[in-house]
Motif scaffolding. Structure first.
Motif, PDB file in Angstrom:
ATOM      1  N   LYS A 130      54.500  53.871  28.483  1.00  0.00           N
ATOM      2  CA  LYS A 130      54.595  52.407  28.450  1.00  0.00           C
ATOM      3  C   LYS A 130      54.203  51.819  29.801  1.00  0.00           C
ATOM      4  N   THR A 131      53.760  52.676  30.716  1.00  0.00           N
ATOM      5  CA  THR A 131      53.373  52.250  32.060  1.00  0.00           C
ATOM      6  C   THR A 131      51.864  52.371  32.184  1.00  0.00           C
ATOM      7  N   TYR A 132      51.246  51.311  32.676  1.00  0.00           N
ATOM      8  CA  TYR A 132      49.790  51.263  32.817  1.00  0.00           C
ATOM      9  C   TYR A 132      49.441  50.864  34.238  1.00  0.00           C
ATOM     10  N   VAL A 133      48.304  51.350  34.703  1.00  0.00           N
ATOM     11  CA  VAL A 133      47.821  51.011  36.034  1.00  0.00           C
ATOM     12  C   VAL A 133      46.497  50.268  35.872  1.00  0.00           C
ATOM     13  N   TYR A 134      46.408  49.138  36.564  1.00  0.00           N
ATOM     14  CA  TYR A 134      45.182  48.360  36.601  1.00  0.00           C
ATOM     15  C   TYR A 134      44.565  48.550  37.974  1.00  0.00           C
ATOM     16  N   PHE A 135      43.358  49.078  37.994  1.00  0.00           N
ATOM     17  CA  PHE A 135      42.647  49.342  39.244  1.00  0.00           C
ATOM     18  C   PHE A 135      41.615  48.249  39.494  1.00  0.00           C
ATOM     19  N   PHE A 136      41.646  47.694  40.681  1.00  0.00           N
ATOM     20  CA  PHE A 136      40.629  46.757  41.123  1.00  0.00           C
ATOM     21  C   PHE A 136      39.826  47.465  42.208  1.00  0.00           C
ATOM     22  N   GLU A 137      38.659  47.950  41.857  1.00  0.00           N
ATOM     23  CA  GLU A 137      37.802  48.661  42.805  1.00  0.00           C
ATOM     24  C   GLU A 137      37.195  47.622  43.740  1.00  0.00           C
ATOM     25  N   LEU A 138      37.476  47.775  45.039  1.00  0.00           N
ATOM     26  CA  LEU A 138      37.040  46.798  46.045  1.00  0.00           C
ATOM     27  C   LEU A 138      36.263  47.481  47.170  1.00  0.00           C
ATOM     28  N   ASN A 139      35.358  48.364  46.820  1.00  0.00           N
ATOM     29  CA  ASN A 139      34.595  49.087  47.840  1.00  0.00           C
ATOM     30  C   ASN A 139      33.766  48.162  48.719  1.00  0.00           C
ATOM     31  N   HIS A 140      33.376  47.022  48.191  1.00  0.00           N
ATOM     32  CA  HIS A 140      32.562  46.093  48.975  1.00  0.00           C
ATOM     33  C   HIS A 140      33.408  45.131  49.821  1.00  0.00           C
ATOM     34  N   PHE A 141      34.725  45.278  49.782  1.00  0.00           N
ATOM     35  CA  PHE A 141      35.624  44.475  50.602  1.00  0.00           C
ATOM     36  C   PHE A 141      35.971  45.264  51.855  1.00  0.00           C
ATOM     37  N   THR A 142      36.273  44.552  52.931  1.00  0.00           N
ATOM     38  CA  THR A 142      36.739  45.238  54.136  1.00  0.00           C
ATOM     39  C   THR A 142      38.199  45.652  53.938  1.00  0.00           C
ATOM     40  N   ASP A 143      38.637  46.629  54.709  1.00  0.00           N
ATOM     41  CA  ASP A 143      40.044  47.028  54.658  1.00  0.00           C
ATOM     42  C   ASP A 143      40.942  45.843  55.003  1.00  0.00           C
ATOM     43  N   ALA A 144      40.529  45.030  55.969  1.00  0.00           N
ATOM     44  CA  ALA A 144      41.329  43.870  56.367  1.00  0.00           C
ATOM     45  C   ALA A 144      41.470  42.881  55.200  1.00  0.00           C
ATOM     46  N   GLN A 145      40.421  42.665  54.429  1.00  0.00           N
ATOM     47  CA  GLN A 145      40.511  41.780  53.263  1.00  0.00           C
ATOM     48  C   GLN A 145      41.485  42.341  52.228  1.00  0.00           C
ATOM     49  N   ILE A 146      41.421  43.629  51.993  1.00  0.00           N
ATOM     50  CA  ILE A 146      42.299  44.257  51.011  1.00  0.00           C
ATOM     51  C   ILE A 146      43.761  44.108  51.444  1.00  0.00           C
ATOM     52  N   VAL A 147      44.045  44.300  52.724  1.00  0.00           N
ATOM     53  CA  VAL A 147      45.409  44.146  53.239  1.00  0.00           C
ATOM     54  C   VAL A 147      45.893  42.711  53.030  1.00  0.00           C
ATOM     55  N   VAL A 148      45.048  41.742  53.328  1.00  0.00           N
ATOM     56  CA  VAL A 148      45.426  40.333  53.170  1.00  0.00           C
ATOM     57  C   VAL A 148      45.680  40.018  51.695  1.00  0.00           C
ATOM     58  N   TYR A 149      44.813  40.474  50.806  1.00  0.00           N
ATOM     59  CA  TYR A 149      44.974  40.222  49.374  1.00  0.00           C
ATOM     60  C   TYR A 149      46.256  40.855  48.859  1.00  0.00           C
ATOM     61  N   GLU A 150      46.506  42.103  49.223  1.00  0.00           N
ATOM     62  CA  GLU A 150      47.716  42.778  48.765  1.00  0.00           C
ATOM     63  C   GLU A 150      48.951  42.013  49.221  1.00  0.00           C
ATOM     64  N   ASP A 151      49.010  41.652  50.485  1.00  0.00           N
ATOM     65  CA  ASP A 151      50.173  40.949  51.005  1.00  0.00           C
ATOM     66  C   ASP A 151      50.360  39.603  50.307  1.00  0.00           C
ATOM     67  N   LEU A 152      49.286  38.855  50.133  1.00  0.00           N
ATOM     68  CA  LEU A 152      49.367  37.561  49.462  1.00  0.00           C
ATOM     69  C   LEU A 152      49.928  37.724  48.047  1.00  0.00           C
ATOM     70  N   LEU A 153      49.399  38.687  47.305  1.00  0.00           N
ATOM     71  CA  LEU A 153      49.848  38.892  45.920  1.00  0.00           C
ATOM     72  C   LEU A 153      51.300  39.339  45.856  1.00  0.00           C
ATOM     73  N   ILE A 154      51.708  40.227  46.747  1.00  0.00           N
ATOM     74  CA  ILE A 154      53.109  40.679  46.759  1.00  0.00           C
ATOM     75  C   ILE A 154      54.042  39.522  47.096  1.00  0.00           C
ATOM     76  N   GLN A 155      53.701  38.725  48.101  1.00  0.00           N
ATOM     77  CA  GLN A 155      54.587  37.643  48.539  1.00  0.00           C
ATOM     78  C   GLN A 155      54.665  36.502  47.524  1.00  0.00           C
ATOM     79  N   LYS A 156      53.631  36.307  46.725  1.00  0.00           N
ATOM     80  CA  LYS A 156      53.609  35.192  45.772  1.00  0.00           C
ATOM     81  C   LYS A 156      54.046  35.593  44.366  1.00  0.00           C
ATOM     82  N   ILE A 157      53.850  36.855  43.991  1.00  0.00           N
ATOM     83  CA  ILE A 157      54.249  37.311  42.664  1.00  0.00           C
ATOM     84  C   ILE A 157      55.622  37.985  42.710  1.00  0.00           C
TER      85      ILE A 157
END
Length: 176
Positions: A130-157
């Motif tokens: 009953k557990t699913y993982v959704y992968f967002f492949e972001l190879n064209h994003f910088t590591d810094a962008q990925i960190v910012v996106y993750e933090d934003l989503l965690i803090q808002k959701i």
């Protein structure tokens, strides 16, 4: 290795809250504050099992980006219900877990394992099939962008099993 039962998870952390109880905090105005400068691509959805690493498409297996764990129960009344429980990231570089395939070794090894962190144990054992993982492949994003996106989503959701909360989002855990 077989999944741990609810009682086995409870026995591993006897002073914790009931393992099946998830604190959910929905604040719609926070969701409106999720503004990503570049939209995320469509995710790839996989069932979380001990074989998830073998079923990952190659572009995900070797990639970096964000992943979301969702519970998706199948109720007999045909409701489409899902609950986001965790958001994580994989960055590039020479880190131990520098792609999705390597990162998910930890989660697969947590199945049936009483010696892992409490929330990892809960996420990987309590809701088999009953557990699913959704992968967002972001190879064209910088590591810094990925960190910012993750933090934003965690803090808002404020996913129930993420512990990396700060500010007002951190205070939501103090309410329960």
């Amino acid at each position: 290795m077989p999944y741990l039962t609810e009682s086995e998870v409870r026995d591993a952390f006897p002073h914790s809250a009931a393992p099946l109880k998830l604190s959910v905090y929905h604040r719609i105005e926070w969701w409106d504050e999720i503004i990503l400068p570049v939209p995320l691509p469509a995710p790839i959805r996989l069932t979380f099992t001990d074989t998830i690493r073998n079923t990952m498409p190659v572009n995900i297996r070797n990639g970096k980006g964000l992943y979301f764990f969702f519970l998706e129960p199948e109720h007999p009344i045909n409701l489409n219900i899902s609950q986001l429980v965790y958001i994580g990231r994989v960055l590039g570089g020479a880190l131990d877990n520098h792609n999705f395939y390597l990162r998910f070794r930890e989660y697969v090894n947590a199945i049936g394992n009483r010696a892992v962190k409490r929330n990892t144990m809960r996420m990987t054992n309590l809701w088999p099939n009953k557990t699913y993982v959704y992968f967002f492949e972001l190879n064209h994003f910088t590591d810094a962008q990925i960190v910012v996106y993750e933090d934003l989503l965690i803090q808002k959701i404020v996913p129930a099993l993420n512990e990396k909360l700060s500010g007002i989002a951190r205070q939501t855990r103090l309410l329960h």
